[in-house]
Write a protein that holds these residues in place. Sequence first.
Motif, mmCIF file in Angstrom:
data_model
loop_
_atom_site.group_PDB
_atom_site.id
_atom_site.type_symbol
_atom_site.label_atom_id
_atom_site.label_comp_id
_atom_site.label_asym_id
_atom_site.label_seq_id
_atom_site.Cartn_x
_atom_site.Cartn_y
_atom_site.Cartn_z
ATOM 1 N N GLY A 158 0.845 -1.179 0.000
ATOM 2 C CA GLY A 158 0.000 0.000 0.000
ATOM 3 C C GLY A 158 0.881 1.229 0.000
ATOM 4 N N PRO A 159 0.750 2.131 -0.964
ATOM 5 C CA PRO A 159 1.641 3.300 -1.040
ATOM 6 C C PRO A 159 1.623 4.169 0.203
ATOM 7 C CG PRO A 159 0.375 3.068 -3.068
ATOM 8 C CD PRO A 159 -0.203 2.092 -2.072
ATOM 9 N N VAL A 160 0.484 4.183 0.911
ATOM 10 C CA VAL A 160 0.361 4.999 2.118
ATOM 11 C C VAL A 160 -0.390 4.228 3.185
ATOM 12 C CG1 VAL A 160 0.378 7.206 0.878
ATOM 13 C CG2 VAL A 160 -1.800 6.069 1.324
ATOM 14 N N TRP A 161 -0.074 4.550 4.433
ATOM 15 C CA TRP A 161 -0.991 4.306 5.538
ATOM 16 C C TRP A 161 -1.812 5.590 5.606
ATOM 17 C CZ3 TRP A 161 -0.896 6.286 10.803
ATOM 18 C CH2 TRP A 161 -1.838 5.668 11.642
ATOM 19 N N SER A 162 -2.197 6.074 6.728
ATOM 20 C CA SER A 162 -3.025 7.276 6.741
ATOM 21 C C SER A 162 -2.230 8.579 6.768
ATOM 22 C CB SER A 162 -4.010 7.226 7.913
ATOM 23 O OG SER A 162 -5.090 6.370 7.594
ATOM 24 N N ARG A 163 -0.974 8.538 7.125
ATOM 25 C CA ARG A 163 -0.147 9.745 7.035
ATOM 26 C C ARG A 163 0.484 9.812 5.632
ATOM 27 N NH1 ARG A 163 2.777 6.458 10.927
ATOM 28 N NH2 ARG A 163 3.854 4.990 9.587
ATOM 29 N N PRO A 164 1.001 10.969 5.232
ATOM 30 C CA PRO A 164 1.586 11.091 3.895
ATOM 31 C C PRO A 164 2.916 10.349 3.787
ATOM 32 C CG PRO A 164 1.915 13.114 5.135
ATOM 33 C CD PRO A 164 1.017 12.248 5.964
ATOM 34 N N THR A 165 3.239 9.945 2.566
ATOM 35 C CA THR A 165 4.561 9.456 2.228
ATOM 36 C C THR A 165 5.070 10.267 1.042
ATOM 37 O OG1 THR A 165 3.828 7.802 0.600
ATOM 38 C CG2 THR A 165 3.882 7.118 2.914
ATOM 39 N N ILE A 166 6.261 9.985 0.595
ATOM 40 C CA ILE A 166 6.772 10.673 -0.589
ATOM 41 C C ILE A 166 6.011 10.253 -1.838
ATOM 42 C CG2 ILE A 166 9.060 10.984 0.392
ATOM 43 C CD1 ILE A 166 10.019 8.654 -1.409
ATOM 44 N N PHE A 167 5.122 9.262 -1.703
ATOM 45 C CA PHE A 167 4.396 8.729 -2.853
ATOM 46 C C PHE A 167 2.956 9.219 -2.959
ATOM 47 C CE2 PHE A 167 7.531 5.502 -1.473
ATOM 48 C CZ PHE A 167 8.373 5.582 -2.575
ATOM 49 N N GLY A 168 2.373 9.670 -1.851
ATOM 50 C CA GLY A 168 0.983 10.080 -1.900
ATOM 51 C C GLY A 168 0.440 10.421 -0.522
ATOM 52 N N HIS A 169 -0.888 10.434 -0.427
ATOM 53 C CA HIS A 169 -1.562 10.929 0.772
ATOM 54 C C HIS A 169 -2.640 9.945 1.209
ATOM 55 C CE1 HIS A 169 0.340 14.859 0.131
ATOM 56 N NE2 HIS A 169 0.154 14.588 -1.153
ATOM 57 N N GLY A 170 -2.664 9.694 2.502
ATOM 58 C CA GLY A 170 -3.697 8.834 3.060
ATOM 59 C C GLY A 170 -4.877 9.623 3.570
ATOM 60 N N VAL A 171 -5.926 8.893 3.932
ATOM 61 C CA VAL A 171 -7.086 9.544 4.541
ATOM 62 C C VAL A 171 -6.881 9.640 6.053
ATOM 63 C CG1 VAL A 171 -8.772 8.887 2.798
ATOM 64 C CG2 VAL A 171 -8.287 7.317 4.675
ATOM 65 N N PRO A 172 -7.363 10.701 6.692
ATOM 66 C CA PRO A 172 -7.333 10.751 8.155
ATOM 67 C C PRO A 172 -8.375 9.789 8.717
ATOM 68 C CG PRO A 172 -8.603 12.579 7.297
ATOM 69 C CD PRO A 172 -8.019 11.873 6.097
ATOM 70 N N PHE A 173 -8.279 9.521 9.994
ATOM 71 C CA PHE A 173 -9.337 8.780 10.672
ATOM 72 C C PHE A 173 -10.399 9.800 11.067
ATOM 73 C CE2 PHE A 173 -5.659 6.072 11.031
ATOM 74 C CZ PHE A 173 -6.186 4.815 10.735
ATOM 75 N N ALA A 174 -11.476 9.820 10.304
ATOM 76 C CA ALA A 174 -12.493 10.850 10.504
ATOM 77 C C ALA A 174 -13.873 10.262 10.276
ATOM 78 C CB ALA A 174 -12.265 12.017 9.542
ATOM 79 N N PHE A 175 -14.834 10.707 11.098
ATOM 80 C CA PHE A 175 -16.234 10.274 10.977
ATOM 81 C C PHE A 175 -17.142 11.401 11.453
ATOM 82 C CE2 PHE A 175 -20.206 8.713 12.596
ATOM 83 C CZ PHE A 175 -20.603 7.753 11.667
ATOM 84 N N PRO A 176 -18.120 11.791 10.639
ATOM 85 C CA PRO A 176 -18.316 11.373 9.244
ATOM 86 C C PRO A 176 -17.363 12.137 8.334
ATOM 87 C CG PRO A 176 -20.031 12.913 9.892
ATOM 88 C CD PRO A 176 -19.202 12.675 11.112
ATOM 89 N N SER A 177 -16.993 11.504 7.214
ATOM 90 C CA SER A 177 -16.069 12.148 6.291
ATOM 91 C C SER A 177 -16.073 11.412 4.959
ATOM 92 C CB SER A 177 -14.645 12.154 6.859
ATOM 93 O OG SER A 177 -13.719 12.635 5.909
ATOM 94 N N SER A 178 -15.877 12.153 3.905
ATOM 95 C CA SER A 178 -15.614 11.586 2.592
ATOM 96 C C SER A 178 -14.153 11.141 2.523
ATOM 97 C CB SER A 178 -15.881 12.656 1.526
ATOM 98 O OG SER A 178 -15.247 12.336 0.306
#
Length: 351
Positions: A158-178
């Motif tokens: 997986g290119p990311v967990w929920s924090r950013p990497t040099i490859f992309g951006h993860g989603v935060p743990f958020a509810f409700p959220s898109s």
Amino acid sequence: MFPTFDGHNDLLLRLHNHPENREAIWLTGEGKGHLDLPRMQKGGFKAGFFAIYIPSPEAHDAPDYMAQMENPPFSIPLGDLISEPEALPVAMSMARQFLWMERASNGQFKLCTTTAQIRDCLNSNTIAGILHMEGAEAIDANLDNLYAFHAMGLRSLGPVWSRPTIFGHGVPFAFPSSPDTGEGLTDAGKRLIRACNDLKIMIDLSHINEAGFNDVARLTDAPLVATHSNAHAITPSSRNLTDRQLHMIRDSKGMVGLNFATSFLRRDGKQSGDMGWEDVLAHLDHLLETLGEDHLGLGSDFDGATLPNGIGDVTGLPALQQAMLDHGYGEALMQKLCYDNWLALLDRTWG
């Protein structure tokens, strides 16, 4: 009881955190966590993806995120990017633990890099393990480490967990959220996807944001896969997949593994394990309707999440299967959902 092929677990993090106790954690069980070899055998766990995951450094003044997730709505700030030099020793530690698990198991557990090996394991009553990387912090921009980990057996990333990497951006743990929470893949991320395609490394989209998901879909020549995600239509968490994303996965002949994490299952977004089967079955029903019966499996998040009390740990898999049978799922469908679909997906991805 149907054999279970599981899309995601975090046992390697437990072994990394307690190397001095690894024999008890893996071989005999210590009464903690969700997985060990005896309980996996008892629960019918036959194959699964074992994640290399780099934990965020602990700050003394960090807020109590678990408490926040007990009281929705919430939006948990993401950790800072972790550099490759910081991440690589941790990733190597977990890879070493994975290789040790095979050596220590006396033939009861095997690192697998092909579907033929996985099938042999099922026929010989050996548990099949696939090395996965959840978040590519340990991969450098030149991708040299990707090739090194591939040589060690890495076949899913997986290119990311929920924090950013040099490859992309993860989603935060958020509810409700898109899941539409930021920018897509970086140029390095696009190179990573192409390299994974060349190496036949499965790409996991479970933690990536919607823009990154779209970028991967445009670039990849492999099926789209989310190893441990649920339906946003049932539980509107940022970590869950919209129907549009699910349709894209279906159309690519991809796969979703149902995540057992309570905060992604419960309609109220809470983390409490005090819940019945209703929300679990609602997710399964919606995913079946949206994906079709050939593109859904299980992705537990064992050792990485709070689980419903009815599952508890890996020995609760038969209870989940019974709830699915009682709900009206037939034996042929159960065999697909519990095992066969993951194996067929890897046939399509690995070749």
